[in-house]
Every structure is written in C-alpha cells, then in structure tokens.
Design an enzyme around this catalytic site. Structure first.
Site, PDB file in Angstrom:
ATOM      1  N   GLY A  11       0.817  -1.165  -0.104  1.00  0.00           N
ATOM      2  CA  GLY A  11       0.073  -0.060  -0.134  1.00  0.00           C
ATOM      3  C   GLY A  11       0.705   1.174  -0.017  1.00  0.00           C
ATOM      4  N   ILE A  13       2.480   5.025   1.062  1.00  0.00           N
ATOM      5  CA  ILE A  13       3.359   5.718   2.346  1.00  0.00           C
ATOM      6  C   ILE A  13       2.351   5.619   3.165  1.00  0.00           C
ATOM      7  CG2 ILE A  13       5.054   7.125   3.032  1.00  0.00           C
ATOM      8  CD1 ILE A  13       5.613   7.680   0.220  1.00  0.00           C
ATOM      9  N   LYS A  17       1.425  -0.642   6.337  1.00  0.00           N
ATOM     10  CA  LYS A  17       2.035  -1.883   6.058  1.00  0.00           C
ATOM     11  C   LYS A  17       2.684  -2.688   6.987  1.00  0.00           C
ATOM     12  CE  LYS A  17       4.003  -0.191   2.923  1.00  0.00           C
ATOM     13  NZ  LYS A  17       3.599   1.503   2.905  1.00  0.00           N
ATOM     14  N   THR A  19       3.060  -2.035  10.181  1.00  0.00           N
ATOM     15  CA  THR A  19       2.032  -2.314  11.427  1.00  0.00           C
ATOM     16  C   THR A  19       1.258  -3.364  11.194  1.00  0.00           C
ATOM     17  OG1 THR A  19       1.907   0.001  11.967  1.00  0.00           O
ATOM     18  CG2 THR A  19      -0.009  -1.246  13.177  1.00  0.00           C
ATOM     19  N   ASP A  86       6.620  -6.772   4.983  1.00  0.00           N
ATOM     20  CA  ASP A  86       5.820  -5.294   4.723  1.00  0.00           C
ATOM     21  C   ASP A  86       6.263  -4.764   3.586  1.00  0.00           C
ATOM     22  OD1 ASP A  86       7.866  -3.130   6.911  1.00  0.00           O
ATOM     23  OD2 ASP A  86       8.492  -4.675   5.149  1.00  0.00           O
ATOM     24  N   ILE A 139       1.023   9.612   8.218  1.00  0.00           N
ATOM     25  CA  ILE A 139       2.759   9.959   8.116  1.00  0.00           C
ATOM     26  C   ILE A 139       3.117  10.833   9.173  1.00  0.00           C
ATOM     27  CG2 ILE A 139       4.110  11.368   6.651  1.00  0.00           C
ATOM     28  CD1 ILE A 139       2.740   9.794   4.041  1.00  0.00           C
ATOM     29  N   LYS A 141       1.645  11.210  12.059  1.00  0.00           N
ATOM     30  CA  LYS A 141       1.648  10.551  13.541  1.00  0.00           C
ATOM     31  C   LYS A 141       2.906   9.630  13.580  1.00  0.00           C
ATOM     32  CE  LYS A 141      -0.861   6.790  15.667  1.00  0.00           C
ATOM     33  NZ  LYS A 141      -1.953   5.731  15.301  1.00  0.00           N
ATOM     34  N   GLU A 147       9.774  13.120   6.013  1.00  0.00           N
ATOM     35  CA  GLU A 147       8.692  12.953   5.212  1.00  0.00           C
ATOM     36  C   GLU A 147       7.863  14.110   5.497  1.00  0.00           C
ATOM     37  OE1 GLU A 147       7.987   8.022   5.044  1.00  0.00           O
ATOM     38  OE2 GLU A 147       7.259   9.161   6.567  1.00  0.00           O
TER      39      GLU A 147
HETATM   40  N1  ADP Z   1      -5.288   1.382  11.072  1.00  0.00           N
HETATM   41  C1  ADP Z   1      -4.506   2.271  11.557  1.00  0.00           C
HETATM   42  N2  ADP Z   1      -5.108   3.023  12.223  1.00  0.00           N
HETATM   43  C2  ADP Z   1      -4.436   4.132  12.799  1.00  0.00           C
HETATM   44  N3  ADP Z   1      -3.284   4.375  12.798  1.00  0.00           N
HETATM   45  C3  ADP Z   1      -2.442   3.512  11.914  1.00  0.00           C
HETATM   46  C4  ADP Z   1      -3.141   2.310  11.544  1.00  0.00           C
HETATM   47  N4  ADP Z   1      -1.890   1.662  10.881  1.00  0.00           N
HETATM   48  C5  ADP Z   1      -0.847   2.024  11.200  1.00  0.00           C
HETATM   49  N5  ADP Z   1      -1.012   3.406  11.767  1.00  0.00           N
HETATM   50  C6  ADP Z   1      -0.007   4.224  12.301  1.00  0.00           C
HETATM   51  O1  ADP Z   1       0.265   4.965  10.993  1.00  0.00           O
HETATM   52  C7  ADP Z   1       1.644   5.214  10.876  1.00  0.00           C
HETATM   53  C8  ADP Z   1       2.199   4.646   9.812  1.00  0.00           C
HETATM   54  O2  ADP Z   1       2.259   2.902   9.857  1.00  0.00           O
HETATM   55  P1  ADP Z   1       3.173   2.155   9.059  1.00  0.00           P
HETATM   56  O3  ADP Z   1       2.756   0.779   9.646  1.00  0.00           O
HETATM   57  O4  ADP Z   1       4.294   2.580   9.649  1.00  0.00           O
HETATM   58  O5  ADP Z   1       2.757   2.448   7.496  1.00  0.00           O
HETATM   59  P2  ADP Z   1       3.740   1.822   6.394  1.00  0.00           P
HETATM   60  O6  ADP Z   1       4.530   0.741   6.827  1.00  0.00           O
HETATM   61  O7  ADP Z   1       2.570   1.434   5.301  1.00  0.00           O
HETATM   62  O8  ADP Z   1       4.138   3.101   5.812  1.00  0.00           O
HETATM   63  C9  ADP Z   1       2.178   4.503  12.348  1.00  0.00           C
HETATM   64  O9  ADP Z   1       2.534   5.586  13.100  1.00  0.00           O
HETATM   65  C10 ADP Z   1       1.155   3.663  12.654  1.00  0.00           C
HETATM   66  O10 ADP Z   1       1.120   3.362  14.195  1.00  0.00           O
HETATM   67  N1  LIG Z   2      11.198   6.478  -4.040  1.00  0.00           N
HETATM   68  C1  LIG Z   2      11.129   5.421  -3.215  1.00  0.00           C
HETATM   69  N2  LIG Z   2      10.833   5.629  -2.150  1.00  0.00           N
HETATM   70  C2  LIG Z   2      10.422   4.677  -1.184  1.00  0.00           C
HETATM   71  C3  LIG Z   2      10.745   3.125  -1.783  1.00  0.00           C
HETATM   72  N3  LIG Z   2      10.502   2.387  -0.777  1.00  0.00           N
HETATM   73  C4  LIG Z   2      10.370   3.119   0.185  1.00  0.00           C
HETATM   74  N4  LIG Z   2      10.100   4.461   0.061  1.00  0.00           N
HETATM   75  C5  LIG Z   2       9.945   5.529   1.022  1.00  0.00           C
HETATM   76  C6  LIG Z   2       8.518   6.140   1.232  1.00  0.00           C
HETATM   77  C7  LIG Z   2       8.468   6.508   2.393  1.00  0.00           C
HETATM   78  O1  LIG Z   2       9.075   7.850   2.585  1.00  0.00           O
HETATM   79  C8  LIG Z   2       9.443   5.573   3.205  1.00  0.00           C
HETATM   80  C9  LIG Z   2       9.020   4.326   3.819  1.00  0.00           C
HETATM   81  O2  LIG Z   2       8.096   3.782   3.061  1.00  0.00           O
HETATM   82  P1  LIG Z   2       6.479   3.115   3.364  1.00  0.00           P
HETATM   83  O3  LIG Z   2       5.893   3.027   2.105  1.00  0.00           O
HETATM   84  O4  LIG Z   2       7.071   1.869   4.256  1.00  0.00           O
HETATM   85  O5  LIG Z   2       6.270   4.118   4.279  1.00  0.00           O
HETATM   86  O6  LIG Z   2      10.520   5.137   2.248  1.00  0.00           O
HETATM   87  C10 LIG Z   2      11.055   3.034  -3.086  1.00  0.00           C
HETATM   88  O7  LIG Z   2      11.217   2.018  -3.596  1.00  0.00           O
HETATM   89  N5  LIG Z   2      11.029   4.237  -3.996  1.00  0.00           N
END
Ligand code: ADP
Ligand SMILES: Nc1nc2c(ncn2[C@H]2C[C@H](O)[C@@H](COP(=O)(O)O)O2)c(=O)[nH]1
Length: 207
Positions: A11, A13, A17, A19, A86, A139, A141, A147
């Site tokens: 999914g 940013i 994922k 979490t 993830d 993001i 939070k 970011e």
């Molecule tokens: N379903 C949810 N409801 C509320 N907050 C969430 C949920 N899923 C994730 N979060 C919060 O949102 C932020 C991003 O989650 P994260 O798992 O790091 O996302 P990703 O790995 O997709 O970038 C974290 O602070 C997490 O605690």
């Molecule tokens: N340009 C790219 N950015 C990337 C890639 N994989 C992760 N990211 C960046 C996006 C977020 O700022 C951070 C973490 O990613 P999450 O989706 O886990 O929040 O890193 C990539 O392949 N290319």
C-alpha cells in the site's frame, strides 16, 4: 502442488503496512521480513531534491531488497516455511516509474528484471488502500522528519499508481491472492474484531 505461503502487505506510504505485517506475524507466529528505510543514505536528499537523487535512492532500495529476497527464498520459501513481509519487491517498479524517467528508468527496469525475475514473489498480498487525508495523518503521526512537507501531489499520484499496479498484478498473476483492505474504514489497530477478520482471511488462504 501446494505453494509455500509468502505473504506481503502493500500500500502507499503510511497505509499501515509495517503495523499490519508485524501484528499478523505476532498473531500467527510467522517470521517477518521488514524493509529498510532510514538506512537508505539517500532518503533525506531525495525528499529535498527528487530529480538529483532518485536514481541513487531507487538503486539502493533495489540492491537491498534483492539481497533480502534471495535470503527469504533460501531461508524460508525454498524450505517450505511460510513468511510475511511488509513489502513486495514490485514496489520498486511502482515508485521508480514516477521518480525516474528516460534512459535511466529503462536501465533501472532492466536491472530490476535481471535481478528479480528468477526469485519467488509473494503469493498472498494484503493491499491497504487509503485516502490522501488518511495517509497524511498517519505519516504525520509516525513523525519521520524527512517526510515532513511531502508533496501531496506525489502522494496522491502514488495512491493512483498503486491502484493501477495492483490491478495489473491481478491480471498478470491470476493465482496470486490479493486482498484489498479499506484503510479508511478498517482500523486493524484499534478494532480487534476487524483485525481478527483479516487473520481469518489469511488463515483461509494459507491452508
Ligand atoms: N489502522 C490504523 N489506524 C491508525 N493508525 C495506524 C493504522 N495503521 C498504521 N497506523 C499508524 O500510522 C503510521 C504509519 O504506519 P506504518 O505501519 O508505518 O505504515 P507503512 O509501513 O505503510 O508506511 C504509524 O504511526 C502507525 O502506528
Ligand atoms: N522512491 C522510493 N521511495 C521509497 C521506496 N520504498 C520506500 N520508500 C520511501 C517512502 C517512505 O517515505 C519511506 C517508507 O516507505 P513506506 O511505504 O514503508 O512508508 O521510504 C522506493 O522503492 N522508492
């Protein structure tokens, strides 16, 4: 022949994922493979100037994930051991399709396929979809400084690109299970019933 479950949570940013993958790994006692983020030495520079730093950033992510995927194959999948991650390495193409252009994008794509085409890919994908507003809240939070001030247009484009990429994946790989989760309506963090529904879906497809 029964496939070894290789689960990925994907999914845009901030969708949740890491979490959700961590919660599922704990609940079902699965080993988890997590992507690196802050270890990418180009990430700060990238968000300050994407054009100047995108190629180095994408190559670093690709090389790191190639190594992780080889290890995942040898330590788990090829031994018949289920594993959860993830991310799906396909995300490299989703992001780079936007951050790279011209000959560099073409070279990157060729390198991606040379490195990854012969390696196993996730066969069960949870795809968390969420609105721009929801992603921006999460993001913020999470609070990663690099970011801060992320261009909303970049994030909105990523939302659309993920939708198109998942639809394309479903067409190209009809045997891959893709389970969409409405990240705006389903709160697997606070709502235990909704989390257990996801657990049941996963167990159903792991049998
Ligand atoms: N379903 C949810 N409801 C509320 N907050 C969430 C949920 N899923 C994730 N979060 C919060 O949102 C932020 C991003 O989650 P994260 O798992 O790091 O996302 P990703 O790995 O997709 O970038 C974290 O602070 C997490 O605690
Ligand atoms: N340009 C790219 N950015 C990337 C890639 N994989 C992760 N990211 C960046 C996006 C977020 O700022 C951070 C973490 O990613 P999450 O989706 O886990 O929040 O890193 C990539 O392949 N290319």
């Amino acid at each position: 022949m029964k496939r070894t479950p290789f689960i990925a949570v994907e999914g845009p940013i901030g969708a949740g994922k890491t979490t959700l993958a961590s919660m599922l790994a704990e609940r079902i006692k699965l080993p988890i493979i997590k992507e690196i983020v802050e270890e990418n030495p180009f990430i700060d520079k990238f968000y300050r100037n994407m054009d100047d730093w995108s190629f180095q950033l994408e190559m670093f992510f690709l090389c790191n994930r190639y190594k992780q995927l080889k290890e995942t194959a040898s330590e788990y999948i090829n031994q018949g051991k289920p594993v959860i991650s993830d991310y799906h390495i396909y995300k490299n193409l989703i992001f780079s399709n936007r951050t790279l252009s011209g000959i560099e994008r073409e070279k990157y794509r060729q390198i991606y396929h040379v490195l990854t085409d012969d390696l196993p890919k996730p066969n069960i994908i949870f795809y968390i979809k969420a609105s721009l507003d929801t992603l921006q809240q999460r993001i913020a939070k999470r609070g990663r400084t690099f970011e801060d001030g992320m261009d909303p247009g970049y994030l909105q484009q990523l939302i659309e690109d993920y939708d198109a990429a998942m639809a394309d994946l479903a067409t190209r790989e009809p045997s891959t299970v893709i389970i969409a989760i409405d990240g705006n309506a389903v709160d697997f963090v606070e709502n235990k019933k909704q989390f257990e529904e996801i657990v049941s879906q996963l167990k159903e497809h792991m049998e």
